[in-house]
Design an enzyme around this catalytic site. Structure first.
Site: not given
Ligand SMILES: *[C@@H]1O[C@H](CO)[C@@H](O)[C@H](O)[C@H]1NC(C)=O
Ligand SMILES: *[C@@H]1O[C@H](CO)[C@@H](O)[C@H](O)[C@H]1NC(C)=O
Ligand SMILES: *[C@@H]1O[C@H](CO)[C@@H](O)[C@H](O)[C@H]1NC(C)=O
Ligand SMILES: *[C@@H]1O[C@H](CO)[C@@H](O)[C@H](O)[C@H]1NC(C)=O
Ligand SMILES: *[C@@H]1O[C@H](CO)[C@@H](O)[C@H](O)[C@H]1NC(C)=O
Ligand SMILES: *[C@@H]1O[C@H](CO)[C@@H](O)[C@H](O)[C@H]1NC(C)=O
Ligand SMILES: *[C@@H]1O[C@H](CO)[C@@H](O)[C@H](O)[C@H]1NC(C)=O
Length: 388
Positions: A210, A233
């Protein structure tokens, strides 16, 4: 005679004090019954060592030697009397089953002057592969109301949820950390900051599933430098803009590399109503290298990931004074720079300077630059051609 006696007493006290100066009293968990077989729960031993170290009148250190220690969810609570070092030389293993009320595995709270170090060998093993996709998973390490502290020389692997969560903390340094989880591991944010002030993150290598770093509501004065992110991310500000959220200000990101990430520098705000508008302002992104990144620069004020926001209205987060300077590298997607700002609070004073982003697909048309409700200026070298 009396004078001589007093002098002698004084001398003894002085020598004793000089000896105490800069000394650290060690509390080794093995002396409290910890067993490093990787299976037996060590909470009682760790808690006893912590309590004695924390209440020691002076600087103290909890020492976790080489070996593998199983530890159930635990809370180390202050205030403590002096600097408290927490030295992890070995491996700590998270449980794969726990009570539903636990949200974090190792929690530090209400501590001033905490010195957490993995000495370069320490590992936090979240045992994520056993529980990814399950409902009740644990953040690896969380800090609540911790001030004037260091977290360093530590390796976090396979967290079940976020690796490090930092909430309501002030004046902390995160340095020399390695954070690792597979690219497809769910919700494994690297470092997540909320309601924090004065946080310095440097020399951190993050590869996770993430956000590498997520900066959420109420955070200000953050310096991030020499961070490597990939997979992951990117470095994200937000999401913010829901009722109850507070402004995010003064974020400085310098000399970072993104390799194979979905985003690079991202700001996202909810397309949601908010009684009092808030701000996301005064950010500088400087000397950034991107390699095969999907969205290197992105502001998204229409953020609504699952598409089912109840009241989809223009975001009431005012984004302003964002300076992107010397951002270079290869772009994997079609849009290198994307500014999707709010119709009611257009972005103000967005500056892009020396932005050079090319596509690695060798197509005739390179990636594009797109603008929506954005005011600002661009100068220096620019590729693709800017729309502000
Ligand atoms: C405790 O540690 C701090 C920081 O290293 C140091 O400045 C201070 O002198 C130490 N105090 C004692 C009593 O050793
Ligand atoms: C601790 O473990 C590491 C790696 O297994 C080893 O290199 C090191 O020598 C050990 N240190 C001690 C003090 O046993
Ligand atoms: C923190 O721990 C490291 C490693 O043990 C040590 O070198 C450093 O002096 C400690 N810092 C403080 C402020 O106690
Ligand atoms: C980071 O860790 C490495 C290896 O453990 C060490 O050599 C280096 O001095 C550390 N740097 C800082 C700033 O602590
Ligand atoms: C961030 O960097 C600036 C400029 O180098 C410095 O003045 C400030 O104290 C730093 N803040 C933190 C939280 O490290
Ligand atoms: C920038 O970061 C890279 C690693 O990401 C590091 O090797 C280099 O020394 C850093 N440069 C500066 C000026 O700090
Ligand atoms: C980027 O990631 C790829 C794939 O993991 C790797 O082969 C390459 O060495 C990385 N490049 C840099 C500069 O870190």
């Amino acid at each position: 005679m009396l004078a001589k006696w007093i002098f002698l007493m004084c001398l003894i006290v002085c020598i004793a004090e000089a000896h105490e100066l800069n000394s650290i009293k060690l509390f080794n968990v093995e002396n409290y019954g910890a067993i490093s077989d990787g299976k037996i729960d060590n909470n009682v031993a760790f808690m006893s060592a912590w309590n004695e170290a924390c209440n020691w009148n002076g600087n103290a250190s909890v020492v976790i030697p080489n070996g593998s220690y199983m530890l159930n969810p635990i809370i180390f609570k202050g205030p403590c009397k002096g600097w408290t070092t927490f030295e992890i030389q070995g491996v700590l293993k998270a449980p794969i089953t726990h009570s539903f009320s636990d949200i974090s595995w190792i929690n530090f709270r209400y501590i001033d002057q905490l010195n957490l170090t993995g000495t370069g060998t320490g590992i936090l093993d979240g045992q994520g592969p056993w529980v990814w996709g399950h409902k009740h998973v644990l953040m690896t390490m969380s800090f609540d109301f911790v001030t004037n502290s260091y977290v360093q020389q530590l390796h976090s692997i396979n967290s079940q949820n976020a690796h490090f969560s930092v909430y309501s903390c002030e004046n902390m340094v995160f340095t020399n950390l390695t954070i690792t989880a597979p690219h497809n591991s769910p919700n494994t944010d690297g470092i997540k900051l909320g309601m924090c002030k004065g946080i310095n993150i440097n020399n951190v290598h993050i590869g996770t599933g993430d956000d590498c770093i997520a900066i959420i509501s109420g955070t200000s004065k953050v310096n991030i430098s020499n961070v490597y992110c990939g997979p992951g991310h990117g470095i994200s500000v937000g999401s913010v803009g829901n009722e109850g959220d507070e402004s995010i200000e003064e974020i400085y990101v310098k000399n970072c590399t993104f390799n194979g990430t979905s985003n690079g520098l991202r700001i996202k705000t909810w397309a949601a109503p908010l009684e009092q508008p808030i701000k996301a302002s005064n950010f500088v992104y400087e000397d950034i290298v991107v390699i095969d990144v999907e969205n290197p620069i992105i502001i998204d004020q229409h953020y609504c990931p699952s598409g089912n926001c109840i009241h989809q209205v223009p975001s009431r987060v005012q984004i302003s004074n964002i300076h992107y300077k010397n951002i270079q590298g290869s772009c994997k997607g079609d849009v290198a720079v994307s500014f999707k700002c709010s119709e009611t609070f257009p972005c103000q004073n967005i500056i892009t300077e020396d932005i050079y982003l090319w596509s690695n697909h060798c197509t005739q048309e390179g990636p594009s630059y797109s603008c929506e409700n954005v005011n600002g200026v661009s100068y220096g070298e620019q590729c693709p051609p800017p729309c502000i």
